[in-house]
Design a protein around this motif. Structure first.
Motif, PDB file in Angstrom:
ATOM      1  N   MET A  29     -67.808  -5.559  -5.791  1.00  0.00           N
ATOM      2  CA  MET A  29     -68.069  -6.940  -5.403  1.00  0.00           C
ATOM      3  C   MET A  29     -67.683  -7.908  -6.519  1.00  0.00           C
ATOM      4  SD  MET A  29     -68.987  -9.074  -3.162  1.00  0.00           S
ATOM      5  CE  MET A  29     -69.582  -7.884  -1.946  1.00  0.00           C
ATOM      6  N   ALA A  30     -68.014  -7.554  -7.761  1.00  0.00           N
ATOM      7  CA  ALA A  30     -67.675  -8.427  -8.879  1.00  0.00           C
ATOM      8  C   ALA A  30     -66.167  -8.622  -8.987  1.00  0.00           C
ATOM      9  CB  ALA A  30     -68.233  -7.856 -10.182  1.00  0.00           C
ATOM     10  N   MET A  31     -65.413  -7.538  -8.845  1.00  0.00           N
ATOM     11  CA  MET A  31     -63.960  -7.650  -8.929  1.00  0.00           C
ATOM     12  C   MET A  31     -63.400  -8.489  -7.793  1.00  0.00           C
ATOM     13  SD  MET A  31     -62.883  -3.792 -10.146  1.00  0.00           S
ATOM     14  CE  MET A  31     -61.186  -4.101  -9.663  1.00  0.00           C
ATOM     15  N   ALA A  32     -63.909  -8.271  -6.582  1.00  0.00           N
ATOM     16  CA  ALA A  32     -63.424  -9.047  -5.439  1.00  0.00           C
ATOM     17  C   ALA A  32     -63.691 -10.532  -5.636  1.00  0.00           C
ATOM     18  CB  ALA A  32     -64.081  -8.541  -4.154  1.00  0.00           C
ATOM     19  N   ARG A  33     -64.881 -10.857  -6.124  1.00  0.00           N
ATOM     20  CA  ARG A  33     -65.211 -12.260  -6.350  1.00  0.00           C
ATOM     21  C   ARG A  33     -64.385 -12.852  -7.489  1.00  0.00           C
ATOM     22  NH1 ARG A  33     -69.972 -14.260  -4.554  1.00  0.00           N
ATOM     23  NH2 ARG A  33     -68.973 -16.224  -5.106  1.00  0.00           N
ATOM     24  N   LEU A  34     -64.179 -12.070  -8.544  1.00  0.00           N
ATOM     25  CA  LEU A  34     -63.395 -12.539  -9.687  1.00  0.00           C
ATOM     26  C   LEU A  34     -61.978 -12.910  -9.261  1.00  0.00           C
ATOM     27  CD1 LEU A  34     -62.859 -12.865 -12.785  1.00  0.00           C
ATOM     28  CD2 LEU A  34     -62.189 -10.444 -12.771  1.00  0.00           C
ATOM     29  N   PHE A  35     -61.293 -11.996  -8.599  1.00  0.00           N
ATOM     30  CA  PHE A  35     -59.888 -12.231  -8.274  1.00  0.00           C
ATOM     31  C   PHE A  35     -59.727 -13.280  -7.177  1.00  0.00           C
ATOM     32  CE2 PHE A  35     -59.525  -8.106 -10.410  1.00  0.00           C
ATOM     33  CZ  PHE A  35     -58.488  -8.403 -11.288  1.00  0.00           C
ATOM     34  N   SER A  36     -60.627 -13.293  -6.197  1.00  0.00           N
ATOM     35  CA  SER A  36     -60.518 -14.309  -5.154  1.00  0.00           C
ATOM     36  C   SER A  36     -60.763 -15.701  -5.723  1.00  0.00           C
ATOM     37  CB  SER A  36     -61.496 -14.018  -4.013  1.00  0.00           C
ATOM     38  OG  SER A  36     -62.833 -14.086  -4.451  1.00  0.00           O
ATOM     39  N   SER A  37     -61.615 -15.793  -6.767  1.00  0.00           N
ATOM     40  CA  SER A  37     -61.870 -17.090  -7.396  1.00  0.00           C
ATOM     41  C   SER A  37     -60.647 -17.598  -8.156  1.00  0.00           C
ATOM     42  CB  SER A  37     -63.062 -16.999  -8.350  1.00  0.00           C
ATOM     43  OG  SER A  37     -62.746 -16.273  -9.530  1.00  0.00           O
ATOM     44  N   ASN A  39     -57.692 -17.405  -6.874  1.00  0.00           N
ATOM     45  CA  ASN A  39     -56.718 -17.633  -5.797  1.00  0.00           C
ATOM     46  C   ASN A  39     -55.739 -16.477  -5.628  1.00  0.00           C
ATOM     47  OD1 ASN A  39     -57.717 -20.251  -5.118  1.00  0.00           O
ATOM     48  ND2 ASN A  39     -56.667 -21.069  -6.925  1.00  0.00           N
ATOM     49  N   ILE A  40     -56.220 -15.267  -5.924  1.00  0.00           N
ATOM     50  CA  ILE A  40     -55.468 -14.050  -5.647  1.00  0.00           C
ATOM     51  C   ILE A  40     -55.966 -13.506  -4.310  1.00  0.00           C
ATOM     52  CG2 ILE A  40     -55.042 -11.675  -6.380  1.00  0.00           C
ATOM     53  CD1 ILE A  40     -55.309 -12.710  -9.277  1.00  0.00           C
ATOM     54  N   LYS A  41     -55.088 -13.384  -3.348  1.00  0.00           N
ATOM     55  CA  LYS A  41     -55.484 -12.948  -2.003  1.00  0.00           C
ATOM     56  C   LYS A  41     -56.029 -11.519  -2.081  1.00  0.00           C
ATOM     57  CE  LYS A  41     -55.842 -13.446   2.453  1.00  0.00           C
ATOM     58  NZ  LYS A  41     -54.631 -13.632   3.280  1.00  0.00           N
ATOM     59  N   THR A  42     -57.333 -11.377  -1.827  1.00  0.00           N
ATOM     60  CA  THR A  42     -58.037 -10.120  -2.051  1.00  0.00           C
ATOM     61  C   THR A  42     -58.674  -9.612  -0.765  1.00  0.00           C
ATOM     62  OG1 THR A  42     -58.537 -10.786  -4.342  1.00  0.00           O
ATOM     63  CG2 THR A  42     -59.866  -9.001  -3.394  1.00  0.00           C
ATOM     64  N   GLU A  43     -58.521  -8.317  -0.525  1.00  0.00           N
ATOM     65  CA  GLU A  43     -59.208  -7.658   0.582  1.00  0.00           C
ATOM     66  C   GLU A  43     -60.089  -6.542   0.034  1.00  0.00           C
ATOM     67  OE1 GLU A  43     -57.513  -6.954   4.333  1.00  0.00           O
ATOM     68  OE2 GLU A  43     -55.677  -8.094   3.923  1.00  0.00           O
ATOM     69  N   LEU A  44     -61.137  -6.232   0.756  1.00  0.00           N
ATOM     70  CA  LEU A  44     -62.098  -5.218   0.346  1.00  0.00           C
ATOM     71  C   LEU A  44     -62.252  -4.218   1.486  1.00  0.00           C
ATOM     72  CD1 LEU A  44     -65.521  -6.031  -1.331  1.00  0.00           C
ATOM     73  CD2 LEU A  44     -65.296  -4.221   0.358  1.00  0.00           C
ATOM     74  N   ILE A  45     -62.119  -2.939   1.160  1.00  0.00           N
ATOM     75  CA  ILE A  45     -62.310  -1.879   2.144  1.00  0.00           C
ATOM     76  C   ILE A  45     -63.468  -1.002   1.697  1.00  0.00           C
ATOM     77  CG2 ILE A  45     -61.293   0.140   3.257  1.00  0.00           C
ATOM     78  CD1 ILE A  45     -58.559  -1.169   2.895  1.00  0.00           C
ATOM     79  N   ASP A  46     -64.444  -0.819   2.559  1.00  0.00           N
ATOM     80  CA  ASP A  46     -65.636  -0.048   2.236  1.00  0.00           C
ATOM     81  C   ASP A  46     -65.604   1.271   3.007  1.00  0.00           C
ATOM     82  OD1 ASP A  46     -68.107   0.862   1.486  1.00  0.00           O
ATOM     83  OD2 ASP A  46     -69.174  -0.982   1.966  1.00  0.00           O
TER      84      ASP A  46
END
Length: 213
Positions: A29-37, A39-46
């Motif tokens: 979650m931290a990485m997803a929030r970091l990169f999306s903040s 403006n890097i288009k980020t997707e997360l797969i669980d």
């Protein structure tokens, strides 16, 4: 526009540890929030049946989230699609998986981050897991880059010294330490990402450098 997982040119980062409580979902979650903040288009797969990352990641409109069970009879490459302009895909894995499932996970990754707590128990567990990792034919064939992140660090210097002393004998680098801080929990429920400006700054700089995005 959506394309098949394997056709996507996004960088695919697997967050993996066979032991529970290693901090996989928090790091994901931290990485997803970091990169999306940034403006890097980020997707997360669980891939974890608990769906922690999927549930909380879905609260953020900047992060597209998906969930998938590897026990499904539908091939992963058919079940999941990524947006065409996705730049980074972060994959959260479950614990207690077998060697067959390990090979499935490894087939999805461009790079692997192994989170683990700074404790003798977690150290013993990760060493056993690494034996299975390097024995995997998928890993051998693809030679996937791997690094460690020490998670839930409570400030005990001796614990950290032990981790460095043992893990430095392996070929995978330790790229940083993620503190045991309630501030990270805010990333699950809050849009504020100021935590990256004051907490474990070196870790996030090194993660960006290592992923190279």
């Amino acid at each position: 526009m959506f394309i098949g997982y394997k056709s996507s040119k996004s960088k695919k980062i697997l967050i993996m540890n066979s032991k529970g409580g290693a901090g996989k979902s928090s790091l994901t979650m931290a990485m997803a929030r970091l990169f999306s903040s940034k403006n890097i288009k980020t997707e997360l797969i669980d891939l974890d049946p608990q769906n922690t990352s999927y549930f909380w990641g879905g609260n953020n409109k900047e992060i597209r989230t998906q969930t998938f069970l590897t026990s499904s009879r539908v091939p992963f490459s058919l079940a999941l699609k990524l947006e065409l302009d996705t730049e980074l895909t972060i994959i959260d894995t479950p614990s207690n998986f077998n060697k067959f499932e390990l090979d499935k996970y490894l087939s999805l990754a461009d790079k692997i981050i192994l989170p683990l707590q700074a404790s003798p128990i977690d150290l013993h567990s990760i060493l056993g897991f690494i034996k299975n990792l390097i024995a995997s034919p998928v890993y051998k064939k693809r030679n996937i880059p791997v690094c460690f992140v020490i998670t839930r660090y409570k400030g005990r210097v001796g614990d950290l010294e032990l981790m460095h002393r043992v893990l430095n004998k392996l070929k995978y680098p330790i790229i940083g330490v993620m503190s045991e801080s309630d501030a990270y929990q805010s990333l699950f429920i809050d849009e504020d990402v100021k935590v990256f400006q004051y907490l474990d700054k070196n870790l996030w700089v090194e993660i960006e450098r290592w992923i190279n995005i």
